[in-house]
Design an enzyme around this catalytic site. Structure first.
Site, PDB file in Angstrom:
ATOM      1  N   TYR A   1     -45.403 -10.513  19.504  1.00 36.59           N
ATOM      2  CA  TYR A   1     -45.947  -9.664  20.705  1.00 36.59           C
ATOM      3  C   TYR A   1     -45.486  -8.191  20.614  1.00 36.59           C
ATOM      4  CZ  TYR A   1     -49.347 -11.510  23.826  1.00 36.59           C
ATOM      5  OH  TYR A   1     -50.308 -11.804  24.439  1.00 36.59           O
TER       6      TYR A   1
ATOM      7  N   GLU B   1     -47.312  -5.453  22.801  1.00 31.73           N
ATOM      8  CA  GLU B   1     -48.019  -4.473  23.699  1.00 31.73           C
ATOM      9  C   GLU B   1     -47.366  -3.194  23.873  1.00 31.73           C
ATOM     10  OE1 GLU B   1     -49.858  -7.511  27.234  1.00 31.73           O
ATOM     11  OE2 GLU B   1     -48.233  -6.133  27.668  1.00 31.73           O
TER      12      GLU B   1
ATOM     13  N   ASP C   1     -69.823   6.343  14.481  1.00 29.95           N
ATOM     14  CA  ASP C   1     -69.844   5.133  14.162  1.00 29.95           C
ATOM     15  C   ASP C   1     -69.867   4.714  12.768  1.00 29.95           C
ATOM     16  OD1 ASP C   1     -68.997   2.269  14.321  1.00 29.95           O
ATOM     17  OD2 ASP C   1     -70.704   1.725  15.682  1.00 29.95           O
TER      18      ASP C   1
ATOM     19  N   THR D   1     -64.612   0.369  10.924  1.00 28.55           N
ATOM     20  CA  THR D   1     -64.121  -1.189  10.586  1.00 28.55           C
ATOM     21  C   THR D   1     -63.371  -0.957   9.178  1.00 28.55           C
ATOM     22  OG1 THR D   1     -65.809  -1.790   9.135  1.00 28.55           O
ATOM     23  CG2 THR D   1     -66.149  -2.257  11.493  1.00 28.55           C
TER      24      THR D   1
ATOM     25  N   LYS E   1     -65.213  -3.549   6.055  1.00 28.05           N
ATOM     26  CA  LYS E   1     -66.508  -3.446   5.091  1.00 28.05           C
ATOM     27  C   LYS E   1     -66.099  -2.694   3.974  1.00 28.05           C
ATOM     28  CE  LYS E   1     -69.140  -3.710   9.407  1.00 28.05           C
ATOM     29  NZ  LYS E   1     -69.947  -3.169  10.495  1.00 28.05           N
TER      30      LYS E   1
ATOM     31  N   ARG F   1     -60.234  -7.675   8.543  1.00 29.81           N
ATOM     32  CA  ARG F   1     -61.101  -7.674  10.009  1.00 29.81           C
ATOM     33  C   ARG F   1     -60.404  -6.955  10.781  1.00 29.81           C
ATOM     34  NH1 ARG F   1     -65.652  -9.668  10.051  1.00 29.81           N
ATOM     35  NH2 ARG F   1     -65.581 -10.321   7.908  1.00 29.81           N
TER      36      ARG F   1
HETATM   37  C1  LIG Z   1     -70.054  -3.422  11.800  1.00 27.93           C
HETATM   38  C2  LIG Z   1     -70.608  -2.448  12.717  1.00 27.93           C
HETATM   39  C3  LIG Z   1     -69.778  -2.520  14.181  1.00 27.93           C
HETATM   40  C4  LIG Z   1     -68.870  -3.732  14.732  1.00 27.93           C
HETATM   41  O1  LIG Z   1     -67.968  -4.209  13.796  1.00 27.93           O
HETATM   42  P1  LIG Z   1     -67.359  -5.741  14.212  1.00 27.93           P
HETATM   43  O2  LIG Z   1     -65.997  -5.656  13.571  1.00 27.93           O
HETATM   44  O3  LIG Z   1     -68.238  -6.619  13.905  1.00 27.93           O
HETATM   45  O4  LIG Z   1     -67.084  -5.624  15.788  1.00 27.93           O
HETATM   46  C5  LIG Z   1     -70.004  -1.556  14.956  1.00 27.93           C
HETATM   47  N1  LIG Z   1     -70.641  -0.337  14.577  1.00 27.93           N
HETATM   48  C6  LIG Z   1     -71.589  -0.571  13.344  1.00 27.93           C
HETATM   49  C7  LIG Z   1     -72.270   0.898  13.240  1.00 27.93           C
HETATM   50  C8  LIG Z   1     -71.352  -1.504  12.379  1.00 27.93           C
HETATM   51  O5  LIG Z   1     -71.859  -1.602  11.319  1.00 27.93           O
END
Ligand SMILES: *Cc1c(COP(=O)(O)O)cnc(C)c1O
Length: 412
Positions: free
Chosen positions: A59, A61, A205, A231, A234, A240
């Protein structure tokens, strides 16, 4: 060495054969079909080892040096390492590596910069905006006033004129650039310019292209955006999870937006795995990988177009391709089903024009397996045969199994 020691350990087999079978079954599925889902990849044995480590028990935090729990002296080192590696990799002043997912990263970015009810300009969902870009089913659509820009119906490229017009007429507090299905580089300098014209924050994003950025195969949004969300699972090929990059002035607001505003305890095993992935992504081998991902996608897109699919924007700059299979006599959803039956696993997506569904696919996972341009040509041929109904489905399945078998994602 086996890759998933925790899975195959006698421990799990003995204690819970039911679950061991499920995990091994999924491993087999991944190894015998082709993962063309643009958001997926195969993380390395080292990443998986960190994920399956006892750091999962801890843990923690708070942030390194300022935790609400005792015994954090070792995990603090792991988090500092992840932060330093992320900052160096992307040239960012500050990195937060605690976001549990890409969506959590976006939630924290909004929490850092916005108040409920604020206006936000983002790519509309029908054009490839993510759920967190204003879907009525998501917190974003409920708590903020989202205005959607689009893409040009003809070309499929972002409609820059519309972005500027909407920014000036709607005066958003923030502009979001990023997509789940846009195959081209975004013009971050343009978005910065428009944000400055109307005094808005710019949030990039970059969930999809962040791995390409790490490998030098896509432009880096960090110099332009106030906050970059991403992320790690990907193209970046890590565990993840999410990551947030920002300027020094926003560091404290971003950190507090993650913990304590939207999250509790950090997942230290995942953070350690992120550190491993950032380390891997800084190597020349990863840069070569990122460039091969794009080279593969370009060949695959060109071959799919030659087979008669309508490729959105006429090609790709990234790992991602969207295409309309209609000219082959099959619409998107049925096409996805037929391809899945052959072991070609991918998604449907919206198309820039009309209501028809298209196909979205990517080359990140198959490139990790070592596939190159010759394999892309073979895959495009399989696609066309399956979609036209000229290849017998069970023969196509066998061919995919044989192709995948030559490129095992993990050593046996
Ligand atoms: C994949 C993705 C997310 C979200 O990612 P998660 O890990 O599935 O929550 C947010 N924005 C964009 C543009 C994405 O391609």
């Amino acid at each position: 060495m086996t890759v998933t020691p925790a899975i195959e350990a006698d421990v799990l087999r003995r204690q819970d054969p039911e679950l061991a079978d499920i995990l091994l079954g999924e491993r087999e599925r991944q190894a015998t079909t082709l993962q063309l889902i643009a958001a997926e990849n195969f993380s390395s044995p080292a990443v998986l080892a960190a994920l399956g480590s006892p750091l999962a028990n801890k843990y923690a935090e708070g942030y390194p040096g300022a935790r609400h729990h005792g015994g954090c002296e070792i995990v603090d080192v792991a988090e500092r390492l992840a932060v330093e590696r992320a900052k160096a990799l992307f040239g960012a002043d500050h990195a937060n590596v605690q976001a549990h997912s890409g969506s959590s990263a976006v939630l924290a970015a909004y929490a850092a910069l916005l108040r409920p009810g604020d206006t936000v300009l983002a790519l509309g969902l029908p054009y490839g905006g993510h759920l967190t870009h204003g879907s009525p089913a998501n917190f974003s659509g409920r708590w903020f006033d989202f205005v959607g820009y689009g893409v040009e119906a003809e070309s499929g490229f972002v409609d820059h004129e519309q972005v500027r017009t909407l920014a000036h007429t709607r005066r958003p507090k923030a502009i979001v650039c990023g997509s789940i299905a846009y195959p081209r580089h975004l013009d971050y300098a343009f978005f910065r310019e428009v944000a400055d014209e109307v005094g808005a924050y710019l949030i990039a994003d970059a969930a999809h292209p962040l791995g390409l950025v790490a490998g030098g195969a896509a432009p880096n949004p960090v110099p332009y955006a106030d906050i970059v969300c991403g992320t790690t699972h990907k193209v970046l090929r890590g565990p993840r999870g999410g990551v947030i990059l920002c300027r020094a002035e926003l560091a404290e607001r971003v950190d507090r937006a993650v913990f304590p505003f939207t999250q509790g305890g950090a997942q230290m095993h995942t953070i350690a795995a992120k550190a491993v992935a950032f380390g891997e992504a800084a190597t020349p081998a990863f840069a070569a990988y990122a460039h091969q991902v794009v080279a593969n996608a370009r060949v695959l897109a060109a071959r799919l177009a030659a087979e008669g699919l309508v490729v959105t924007t006429g090609g790709t700059d990234t790992h991602l391709i969207t295409a309309d299979p209609a000219p082959l006599g099959v619409e998107g959803r049925a096409a996805r089903g037929r391809l899945a039956a052959a072991g070609l696993v991918l998604d449907c997506c919206a198309l820039p024009h009309g209501d028809a569904r298209g196909l979205r696919l990517g080359t990140a996972a198959i490139t990790t397996q070592g596939m190159g341009e010759a394999e892309m040509i073979r895959i495009a041929g399989l696609f066309a045969g399956v979609l036209r109904g000229v290849t017998d489905p069970s023969r196509a399945r066998e061919e995919v199994r044989e192709l995948a078998g030559g490129f095992p994602p993990y050593p046996a």
